[in-house]
Design a protein around this motif. Structure first.
Motif, short mmCIF file in Angstrom:
data_model
loop_
_atom_site.label_atom_id
_atom_site.label_comp_id
_atom_site.label_asym_id
_atom_site.label_seq_id
_atom_site.Cartn_x
_atom_site.Cartn_y
_atom_site.Cartn_z
N THR A 19 -46.41 24.29 24.75
CA THR A 19 -46.36 25.27 23.79
C THR A 19 -44.87 25.73 23.55
OG1 THR A 19 -48.61 26.08 23.64
CG2 THR A 19 -47.21 27.37 22.29
N PRO A 20 -44.31 25.74 22.45
CA PRO A 20 -42.82 26.14 22.40
C PRO A 20 -42.75 27.74 22.71
CG PRO A 20 -43.12 24.62 20.60
CD PRO A 20 -44.44 24.82 21.20
N LEU A 21 -41.84 28.02 23.38
CA LEU A 21 -41.51 29.50 23.50
C LEU A 21 -41.48 30.40 22.32
CD1 LEU A 21 -40.99 31.83 25.46
CD2 LEU A 21 -38.57 31.34 25.72
N ALA A 45 -31.04 29.36 15.24
CA ALA A 45 -31.72 30.50 14.91
C ALA A 45 -32.83 31.19 15.94
CB ALA A 45 -32.61 30.35 13.52
N CYS A 46 -33.49 30.33 16.62
CA CYS A 46 -34.42 30.70 17.67
C CYS A 46 -33.78 31.04 18.92
CB CYS A 46 -35.29 29.43 17.75
SG CYS A 46 -34.50 28.24 18.45
N ARG A 56 -32.59 27.96 23.32
CA ARG A 56 -33.26 27.67 22.12
C ARG A 56 -34.75 27.58 22.39
NH1 ARG A 56 -28.57 28.36 21.09
NH2 ARG A 56 -27.07 27.11 19.88
N SER A 57 -35.40 28.72 21.84
CA SER A 57 -36.73 28.74 22.09
C SER A 57 -37.84 27.62 21.35
CB SER A 57 -37.35 30.29 21.86
OG SER A 57 -37.14 30.57 20.37
N CYS A 97 -30.08 33.96 10.08
CA CYS A 97 -29.36 33.49 11.59
C CYS A 97 -28.99 34.50 12.59
CB CYS A 97 -28.38 32.51 11.06
SG CYS A 97 -26.64 33.14 10.54
N GLN A 98 -29.02 35.89 11.92
CA GLN A 98 -28.30 36.79 12.71
C GLN A 98 -28.78 37.19 13.94
OE1 GLN A 98 -25.22 37.97 11.76
NE2 GLN A 98 -25.71 36.30 10.28
N PRO A 99 -30.42 36.83 14.16
CA PRO A 99 -30.75 37.17 15.42
C PRO A 99 -30.30 36.20 16.46
CG PRO A 99 -32.66 37.65 14.04
CD PRO A 99 -31.37 37.03 13.07
N GLY A 100 -30.16 34.86 16.10
CA GLY A 100 -29.69 33.99 17.01
C GLY A 100 -28.10 34.07 17.27
#
Length: 154
Positions: A19-21, A45-46, A56-57, A97-100
């Motif tokens: 499962t992707p993080l 973004a992740c 990259r989660s 995109c800001q969290p990334g």
């Protein structure tokens, strides 16, 4: 059960190891600051930190973080120089995109506390901003460098 730390808190999840993080963080743990963008590690973004490194989660299987420490955007304190610089430079437009961007910037400054423009551009090139705020992002990173040691947390 897969066990790991998220923002300093032990988490145990019962999901498939592949499962992707990203989905574990958002759906199982309930931290929705980390965004889905492309699902192919192309947009950034992740981005989260795993043991201090930007990853990259969306393409990181949760099994890869077993026993490790994950930091999401929610784990970066509001008083962190990068977050403060983002506000001061009015970086976000749409904000997707800001969290990334912030996660990539904090990882950059942890590794290189005084990056030049080329180092910033290189580190940030993997996080796409459809609004085109790249110059404000660079300016905010330089501002964050100046804030360190002046009451800002590293």
């Amino acid at each position: 059960m897969i066990s790991f730390m998220v923002n300093g808190k032990r988490q145990q999840v019962n999901v498939a190891p592949d499962t992707p993080l990203l989905w574990v963080i958002r759906e199982e743990i309930g931290l929705t600051g980390t965004k889905f963008g492309c699902g192919m590690s192309l947009c950034g973004a992740c981005t989260v930190h795993v043991d201090g490194r930007a990853v990259r989660s969306c393409v990181t299987p949760v099994s890869a973080v077993a026993g490790k420490s994950v930091t999401t955007i929610e784990g970066i304190p509001e008083e962190h120089p990068v977050k403060q610089a983002w506000i001061a430079e009015d970086v976000p437009q749409c904000g997707w995109c800001q969290p990334g961007q912030i996660m990539a910037a904090t990882a950059l400054l942890a590794e290189n506390p005084a990056p030049d423009d080329a180092a910033i551009d290189d580190a940030m090139s993997g996080v796409l901003c459809r609004c085109g705020t790249y110059q404000r992002i660079r300016k905010a990173i330089h501002r964050a460098v100046g804030m360190k040691g002046k009451g800002g947390t590293p």
